[in-house]
Motif scaffolding. Sequence first.
Motif, PDB file in Angstrom:
ATOM      1  N   PRO A 128       0.794  -1.220   0.000  1.00 40.50           N
ATOM      2  CA  PRO A 128       0.000   0.000   0.000  1.00 40.50           C
ATOM      3  C   PRO A 128       0.839   1.289   0.000  1.00 40.50           C
ATOM      4  CG  PRO A 128      -0.073  -1.036   2.160  1.00 40.50           C
ATOM      5  CD  PRO A 128       0.827  -1.856   1.297  1.00 40.50           C
ATOM      6  N   ASP A 129       1.995   1.294   0.661  1.00 34.85           N
ATOM      7  CA  ASP A 129       2.729   2.560   0.721  1.00 34.85           C
ATOM      8  C   ASP A 129       3.774   2.633  -0.378  1.00 34.85           C
ATOM      9  OD1 ASP A 129       4.277   1.609   3.886  1.00 34.85           O
ATOM     10  OD2 ASP A 129       3.927   0.530   2.025  1.00 34.85           O
ATOM     11  N   VAL A 130       3.460   3.463  -1.347  1.00 30.92           N
ATOM     12  CA  VAL A 130       4.287   3.570  -2.535  1.00 30.92           C
ATOM     13  C   VAL A 130       5.384   4.613  -2.330  1.00 30.92           C
ATOM     14  CG1 VAL A 130       4.271   4.004  -5.016  1.00 30.92           C
ATOM     15  CG2 VAL A 130       2.256   3.042  -3.907  1.00 30.92           C
ATOM     16  N   GLN A 131       6.582   4.221  -2.612  1.00 27.99           N
ATOM     17  CA  GLN A 131       7.679   5.187  -2.644  1.00 27.99           C
ATOM     18  C   GLN A 131       8.338   5.086  -4.005  1.00 27.99           C
ATOM     19  OE1 GLN A 131      10.431   5.324   0.505  1.00 27.99           O
ATOM     20  NE2 GLN A 131       8.915   4.980   2.097  1.00 27.99           N
ATOM     21  N   LEU A 132       8.505   6.225  -4.639  1.00 31.34           N
ATOM     22  CA  LEU A 132       9.090   6.223  -5.966  1.00 31.34           C
ATOM     23  C   LEU A 132      10.269   7.175  -5.995  1.00 31.34           C
ATOM     24  CD1 LEU A 132       6.002   6.606  -8.316  1.00 31.34           C
ATOM     25  CD2 LEU A 132       7.543   4.658  -8.238  1.00 31.34           C
ATOM     26  N   ALA A 133      11.333   6.761  -6.635  1.00 30.72           N
ATOM     27  CA  ALA A 133      12.443   7.669  -6.880  1.00 30.72           C
ATOM     28  C   ALA A 133      12.584   7.806  -8.390  1.00 30.72           C
ATOM     29  CB  ALA A 133      13.719   7.118  -6.270  1.00 30.72           C
ATOM     30  N   LEU A 134      12.316   9.017  -8.891  1.00 30.52           N
ATOM     31  CA  LEU A 134      12.375   9.266 -10.334  1.00 30.52           C
ATOM     32  C   LEU A 134      13.444  10.312 -10.571  1.00 30.52           C
ATOM     33  CD1 LEU A 134       8.511   9.632 -10.726  1.00 30.52           C
ATOM     34  CD2 LEU A 134       9.841   7.584 -11.212  1.00 30.52           C
ATOM     35  N   GLY A 135      14.636   9.862 -10.897  1.00 31.74           N
ATOM     36  CA  GLY A 135      15.735  10.811 -10.981  1.00 31.74           C
ATOM     37  C   GLY A 135      15.912  11.487  -9.636  1.00 31.74           C
ATOM     38  N   GLU A 136      15.882  12.828  -9.629  1.00 32.72           N
ATOM     39  CA  GLU A 136      16.085  13.527  -8.357  1.00 32.72           C
ATOM     40  C   GLU A 136      14.787  13.739  -7.588  1.00 32.72           C
ATOM     41  OE1 GLU A 136      17.654  17.415  -8.960  1.00 32.72           O
ATOM     42  OE2 GLU A 136      16.020  18.010 -10.295  1.00 32.72           O
ATOM     43  N   ARG A 212       9.986  21.091 -21.449  1.00 36.30           N
ATOM     44  CA  ARG A 212      10.191  19.789 -22.111  1.00 36.30           C
ATOM     45  C   ARG A 212      10.061  18.693 -21.064  1.00 36.30           C
ATOM     46  NH1 ARG A 212      15.775  20.153 -24.383  1.00 36.30           N
ATOM     47  NH2 ARG A 212      15.344  18.062 -25.147  1.00 36.30           N
ATOM     48  N   PRO A 213       8.830  18.459 -20.607  1.00 33.27           N
ATOM     49  CA  PRO A 213       8.613  17.553 -19.481  1.00 33.27           C
ATOM     50  C   PRO A 213       9.009  16.107 -19.781  1.00 33.27           C
ATOM     51  CG  PRO A 213       6.524  18.215 -20.461  1.00 33.27           C
ATOM     52  CD  PRO A 213       7.567  19.037 -21.110  1.00 33.27           C
ATOM     53  N   ARG A 214       9.685  15.497 -18.839  1.00 36.25           N
ATOM     54  CA  ARG A 214      10.064  14.094 -18.996  1.00 36.25           C
ATOM     55  C   ARG A 214       9.457  13.239 -17.895  1.00 36.25           C
ATOM     56  NH1 ARG A 214      16.438  14.716 -19.814  1.00 36.25           N
ATOM     57  NH2 ARG A 214      16.344  12.697 -20.799  1.00 36.25           N
ATOM     58  N   LEU A 215       8.941  13.906 -16.862  1.00 35.52           N
ATOM     59  CA  LEU A 215       8.379  13.185 -15.724  1.00 35.52           C
ATOM     60  C   LEU A 215       6.873  12.992 -15.923  1.00 35.52           C
ATOM     61  CD1 LEU A 215       9.553  12.205 -13.017  1.00 35.52           C
ATOM     62  CD2 LEU A 215       8.777  14.350 -12.014  1.00 35.52           C
ATOM     63  N   ILE A 216       6.177  14.102 -16.132  1.00 33.05           N
ATOM     64  CA  ILE A 216       4.728  14.042 -16.362  1.00 33.05           C
ATOM     65  C   ILE A 216       4.520  14.277 -17.844  1.00 33.05           C
ATOM     66  CG2 ILE A 216       2.487  15.045 -15.791  1.00 33.05           C
ATOM     67  CD1 ILE A 216       3.817  15.867 -13.096  1.00 33.05           C
ATOM     68  N   VAL A 217       4.257  13.171 -18.533  1.00 29.20           N
ATOM     69  CA  VAL A 217       4.294  13.162 -19.987  1.00 29.20           C
ATOM     70  C   VAL A 217       2.886  13.230 -20.556  1.00 29.20           C
ATOM     71  CG1 VAL A 217       5.069  11.824 -21.987  1.00 29.20           C
ATOM     72  CG2 VAL A 217       6.414  11.803 -19.887  1.00 29.20           C
ATOM     73  N   ASN A 218       2.709  14.051 -21.599  1.00 28.02           N
ATOM     74  CA  ASN A 218       1.424  14.146 -22.307  1.00 28.02           C
ATOM     75  C   ASN A 218       1.176  12.917 -23.147  1.00 28.02           C
ATOM     76  OD1 ASN A 218       0.679  16.717 -21.559  1.00 28.02           O
ATOM     77  ND2 ASN A 218       1.572  17.676 -23.375  1.00 28.02           N
ATOM     78  N   GLU A 219      -0.045  12.411 -23.104  1.00 21.49           N
ATOM     79  CA  GLU A 219      -0.502  11.478 -24.131  1.00 21.49           C
ATOM     80  C   GLU A 219      -1.504  12.283 -24.922  1.00 21.49           C
ATOM     81  OE1 GLU A 219       0.079   8.123 -24.898  1.00 21.49           O
ATOM     82  OE2 GLU A 219       1.827   8.390 -23.604  1.00 21.49           O
ATOM     83  N   TYR A 224      -2.366  11.778 -19.285  1.00 19.11           N
ATOM     84  CA  TYR A 224      -0.980  11.910 -18.837  1.00 19.11           C
ATOM     85  C   TYR A 224      -0.472  10.594 -18.294  1.00 19.11           C
ATOM     86  CZ  TYR A 224      -1.958  16.923 -18.810  1.00 19.11           C
ATOM     87  OH  TYR A 224      -2.318  18.191 -19.169  1.00 19.11           O
ATOM     88  N   ARG A 225       0.884  10.451 -18.318  1.00 15.46           N
ATOM     89  CA  ARG A 225       1.492   9.364 -17.563  1.00 15.46           C
ATOM     90  C   ARG A 225       2.708   9.865 -16.821  1.00 15.46           C
ATOM     91  NH1 ARG A 225       2.185   4.403 -20.796  1.00 15.46           N
ATOM     92  NH2 ARG A 225       1.298   5.177 -22.715  1.00 15.46           N
ATOM     93  N   LEU A 226       2.985   9.232 -15.700  1.00 13.57           N
ATOM     94  CA  LEU A 226       4.178   9.534 -14.936  1.00 13.57           C
ATOM     95  C   LEU A 226       5.255   8.593 -15.428  1.00 13.57           C
ATOM     96  CD1 LEU A 226       5.329  11.155 -12.496  1.00 13.57           C
ATOM     97  CD2 LEU A 226       4.720   9.195 -11.076  1.00 13.57           C
ATOM     98  N   SER A 227       6.291   9.137 -16.044  1.00  7.93           N
ATOM     99  CA  SER A 227       7.300   8.287 -16.677  1.00  7.93           C
ATOM    100  C   SER A 227       8.423   7.948 -15.716  1.00  7.93           C
ATOM    101  CB  SER A 227       7.863   8.996 -17.905  1.00  7.93           C
ATOM    102  OG  SER A 227       8.915   8.224 -18.454  1.00  7.93           O
ATOM    103  N   THR A 228       8.760   6.672 -15.633  1.00  8.56           N
ATOM    104  CA  THR A 228       9.915   6.251 -14.825  1.00  8.56           C
ATOM    105  C   THR A 228      11.133   6.056 -15.709  1.00  8.56           C
ATOM    106  OG1 THR A 228       9.403   3.902 -15.076  1.00  8.56           O
ATOM    107  CG2 THR A 228       8.448   5.028 -13.180  1.00  8.56           C
ATOM    108  N   ARG A 229      10.947   6.242 -17.015  1.00  9.51           N
ATOM    109  CA  ARG A 229      12.086   6.057 -17.940  1.00  9.51           C
ATOM    110  C   ARG A 229      12.879   7.335 -17.985  1.00  9.51           C
ATOM    111  NH1 ARG A 229       8.857   3.340 -22.958  1.00  9.51           N
ATOM    112  NH2 ARG A 229       7.467   2.124 -21.662  1.00  9.51           N
TER     113      ARG A 229
END
Length: 231
Positions: A128-136, A212-219, A224-229
């Motif tokens: 249940p407790d999500v922790q994400l590290a996306l770059g910085e 030039r967003p790379r984290l919150i990406v437009n579809e 939108y999607r949150l990109s981990t790439r």
Amino acid sequence: MNAAAKILIVEDDAHIRRLLRAALQRAGHAVVEATTAREGMSLLDIEKPDVVLLDLGLPDRDGLELIQPIRGRCAATLLVVSAREDTAEKVAALDLGADDYLTKPFDTEELLARIRTALRHRSSEQEPDVQLALGEVKIDLAHRRVQRGSEDVHLTPKEYGVLAELARKPDRVFSHANILRAVWGEAQQDRVDYLRIAVRGLRQKLESDPSRPRLIVNELAVGYRLSTRND
Ligand code: CA
């Protein structure tokens, strides 16, 4: 690499079926095939697949009509594979409960990446407790805390709501209406303008280059999607 999965292909085009089967088997997955909606639904019960690849243009029924019955009957990840360019249809598929979509002709590497993402979420959905590290950027949903580098980032309640919603399933596309319903409520589900303002705020606070967003990406026209790439 992720574990192999059992994948049900529901697709009437023999050429595309062959292509999908070859790519999936090469990646180590087990493949089951159906050529009609009716056959797909019966194989769903018998084979209990982990992932369903659903074509929307089937000979006996519109694939869109199968999304809710599939959702009701099993926990499989549902990826819609559609030739149609129509964004309204992609939005409809997501709103009916599809996890993601691919537009034909698609790249098989992209397909395999989406399946890996889907399977990763299946195995992490129990936590249940999500922790994400996306770059910085670090997102800690259990503590409602977002950091950039070592700094706490102050988000408005709506900005946080949007980010948390996307972070529940990273790399998955959420339709505008999906996010709006979750964060603003049913009555505001058409207020894409509200959502754009929140996303602009998030990008200014979290992206290294907000233009030039790379984290919150437009579809485009979908959501939108949150990109981990990070490439
Ligand atoms: Ca078809």
